[in-house]
Scaffold this active site. Structure first.
Site, PDB file in Angstrom:
ATOM      1  N   ASP A  98      -4.517  -3.767 -18.723  1.00 40.52           N
ATOM      2  CA  ASP A  98      -3.540  -2.691 -18.972  1.00 40.52           C
ATOM      3  C   ASP A  98      -3.681  -2.077 -20.367  1.00 40.52           C
ATOM      4  O   ASP A  98      -2.687  -1.620 -20.944  1.00 40.52           O
ATOM      5  CB  ASP A  98      -2.084  -3.198 -18.778  1.00 40.52           C
ATOM      6  CG  ASP A  98      -1.821  -3.724 -17.375  1.00 40.52           C
ATOM      7  OD1 ASP A  98      -2.456  -3.240 -16.435  1.00 40.52           O
ATOM      8  OD2 ASP A  98      -0.970  -4.627 -17.239  1.00 40.52           O
ATOM      9  N   ASN A 116      -5.665   2.932 -12.966  1.00 38.91           N
ATOM     10  CA  ASN A 116      -4.721   1.910 -12.509  1.00 38.91           C
ATOM     11  C   ASN A 116      -3.302   2.430 -12.661  1.00 38.91           C
ATOM     12  O   ASN A 116      -3.027   3.223 -13.555  1.00 38.91           O
ATOM     13  CB  ASN A 116      -4.900   0.633 -13.349  1.00 38.91           C
ATOM     14  CG  ASN A 116      -3.951  -0.486 -12.925  1.00 38.91           C
ATOM     15  OD1 ASN A 116      -3.808  -0.769 -11.730  1.00 38.91           O
ATOM     16  ND2 ASN A 116      -3.298  -1.124 -13.889  1.00 38.91           N
ATOM     17  N   GLY A 122       0.785  -1.232   0.000  1.00 36.94           N
ATOM     18  CA  GLY A 122       0.000   0.000   0.000  1.00 36.94           C
ATOM     19  C   GLY A 122       0.817   1.282   0.000  1.00 36.94           C
ATOM     20  O   GLY A 122       0.344   2.318   0.464  1.00 36.94           O
ATOM     21  N   SER A 123       2.041   1.233  -0.566  1.00 32.92           N
ATOM     22  CA  SER A 123       2.820   2.484  -0.580  1.00 32.92           C
ATOM     23  C   SER A 123       2.171   3.513  -1.512  1.00 32.92           C
ATOM     24  O   SER A 123       2.237   4.717  -1.245  1.00 32.92           O
ATOM     25  CB  SER A 123       4.278   2.219  -0.955  1.00 32.92           C
ATOM     26  OG  SER A 123       4.375   1.726  -2.264  1.00 32.92           O
ATOM     27  N   ASN A 124       1.525   3.055  -2.569  1.00 33.30           N
ATOM     28  CA  ASN A 124       0.802   4.003  -3.443  1.00 33.30           C
ATOM     29  C   ASN A 124      -0.428   4.561  -2.738  1.00 33.30           C
ATOM     30  O   ASN A 124      -0.748   5.738  -2.887  1.00 33.30           O
ATOM     31  CB  ASN A 124       0.413   3.330  -4.764  1.00 33.30           C
ATOM     32  CG  ASN A 124       1.578   3.289  -5.734  1.00 33.30           C
ATOM     33  OD1 ASN A 124       2.022   4.324  -6.208  1.00 33.30           O
ATOM     34  ND2 ASN A 124       2.092   2.095  -5.998  1.00 33.30           N
ATOM     35  N   HIS A 144       0.590   1.072 -13.317  1.00 36.72           N
ATOM     36  CA  HIS A 144       1.358  -0.103 -13.736  1.00 36.72           C
ATOM     37  C   HIS A 144       2.843   0.274 -13.753  1.00 36.72           C
ATOM     38  O   HIS A 144       3.204   1.333 -14.271  1.00 36.72           O
ATOM     39  CB  HIS A 144       0.893  -0.572 -15.129  1.00 36.72           C
ATOM     40  CG  HIS A 144       1.601  -1.805 -15.562  1.00 36.72           C
ATOM     41  ND1 HIS A 144       1.304  -3.058 -15.052  1.00 36.72           N
ATOM     42  CD2 HIS A 144       2.635  -1.985 -16.410  1.00 36.72           C
ATOM     43  CE1 HIS A 144       2.116  -3.952 -15.581  1.00 36.72           C
ATOM     44  NE2 HIS A 144       2.937  -3.326 -16.419  1.00 36.72           N
ATOM     45  N   GLU A 157       6.217   6.149  -9.083  1.00 36.30           N
ATOM     46  CA  GLU A 157       4.773   5.869  -8.954  1.00 36.30           C
ATOM     47  C   GLU A 157       4.137   6.762  -7.896  1.00 36.30           C
ATOM     48  O   GLU A 157       3.015   7.235  -8.070  1.00 36.30           O
ATOM     49  CB  GLU A 157       4.548   4.395  -8.568  1.00 36.30           C
ATOM     50  CG  GLU A 157       4.930   3.410  -9.658  1.00 36.30           C
ATOM     51  CD  GLU A 157       4.661   1.982  -9.227  1.00 36.30           C
ATOM     52  OE1 GLU A 157       3.594   1.715  -8.654  1.00 36.30           O
ATOM     53  OE2 GLU A 157       5.526   1.113  -9.459  1.00 36.30           O
TER      54      GLU A 157
HETATM   55  C1  GRF Z   1       3.095  -1.097  -7.632  1.00 38.82           C
HETATM   56  O1  GRF Z   1       4.320  -1.324  -8.274  1.00 38.82           O
HETATM   57  C2  GRF Z   1       2.002  -0.944  -8.648  1.00 38.82           C
HETATM   58  O2  GRF Z   1       2.426  -0.327  -9.820  1.00 38.82           O
HETATM   59  C3  GRF Z   1       1.662  -2.379  -8.940  1.00 38.82           C
HETATM   60  O3  GRF Z   1       1.744  -3.026  -7.692  1.00 38.82           O
HETATM   61  C4  GRF Z   1       2.663  -2.326  -6.848  1.00 38.82           C
HETATM   62  C5  GRF Z   1       1.928  -1.989  -5.583  1.00 38.82           C
HETATM   63  O4  GRF Z   1       2.744  -1.448  -4.588  1.00 38.82           O
HETATM   64  N1  GRF Z   1       0.405  -2.473  -9.633  1.00 38.82           N
HETATM   65  P1  GRF Z   1       2.099  -0.852  -3.270  1.00 38.82           P
HETATM   66  O5  GRF Z   1       1.181  -1.899  -2.680  1.00 38.82           O
HETATM   67  O6  GRF Z   1       1.367   0.400  -3.625  1.00 38.82           O
HETATM   68  O7  GRF Z   1       3.285  -0.564  -2.356  1.00 38.82           O
END
Ligand code: GRF
Length: 208
Positions: free
Chosen positions: A150, A107, A12-14, A109, A179
């Site tokens: 995608d 999304n 969940g870093s994003n 990617h 990201e």
């Molecule tokens: C990221 O690299 C995203 O692009 C891919 O899965 C990964 C998720 O990372 N779809 P996080 O869970 O957000 O750290």
């Protein structure tokens, strides 16, 4: 204020980057639900730290997957969700949800689409494939979700250099840093109404 549901499956870093973007006011939106495909993932802790309600829909617990998607769909409706963000979500939404939220699902990617994407390209596999091919540049892509994998319209892309001696893990970390900027930027553009879609082409309007 757009109401956002973020779908996760892992660290969940994003999601964290989005939570911070909303909290600071950079994104004019509110994350009102975090939906995970797995119990016990760290993304759920991150959501709890921001008091965001969490829901787990584990497909292994459903004999009938349609039922699971119906439950997800009614949750999204009940919450009046405007935007779905897939941030490391390892499942594929069903056609009904994709149709209901057409051009409202984003999304991220971890490659420059259309390279190293589609079925089988997830997690470290993406970065391993980039390295085995000998690419000197990779990157991240944020795109709208359509019925393919995608294949939806690209919103933003950012290149990342591959360095000599990179392992897939090292490259994954470098791409993740990008990201964490690109996804909040795309969500901000969406919430500000600054993404114009013409067929499969997007135009960013009112660019600062
Ligand atoms: C990221 O690299 C995203 O692009 C891919 O899965 C990964 C998720 O990372 N779809 P996080 O869970 O957000 O750290």
């Amino acid at each position: 204020m757009k109401r956002i549901a973020v779908f996760v499956s892992g660290g969940g870093s994003n999601l964290q980057a989005l939570l911070e973007g909303c909290e600071s006011g950079y994104i004019k939106g509110k994350i009102t639900a975090v939906i995970s495909s797995k119990q016990g993932v760290y993304a759920l802790e991150r959501a709890k730290n921001y008091n965001v309600p969490c829901y787990v829909f584990d497909k292994n617990k459903y004999a009938d997957l349609d039922l699971m998607y119906k439950e997800i769909s009614s949750l999204l409706k009940k919450q009046s969700i405007d935007l779905i963000v897939l941030a490391g979500y390892m499942s594929i939404l069903n056609a009904d949800i994709v149709k209901q939220y057409a051009n409202r699902i984003i999304n991220i990617h971890p490659s420059l689409i259309p390279s190293f994407c589609g079925k089988g390209y997830y997690g470290l596999k993406v970065h391993q494939a980039v390295l085995s091919y000998g690419c000197k540049v990779t990157g991240a892509t944020v795109h709208f979700v359509d019925e393919g994998t995608d294949t939806g319209a690209i919103i933003l892309q950012q290149a990342v250099n591959v360095e000599q001696g990179d392992t897939a893990e090292v490259l994954q970390k470098r791409v993740l840093i990008t990201e964490h900027k690109l996804l909040p930027q795309a969500v901000k553009l969406f919430c500000d109404g600054n993404i114009k879609l013409c067929g499969r082409l997007t135009q960013i309007i009112n660019q600062e």
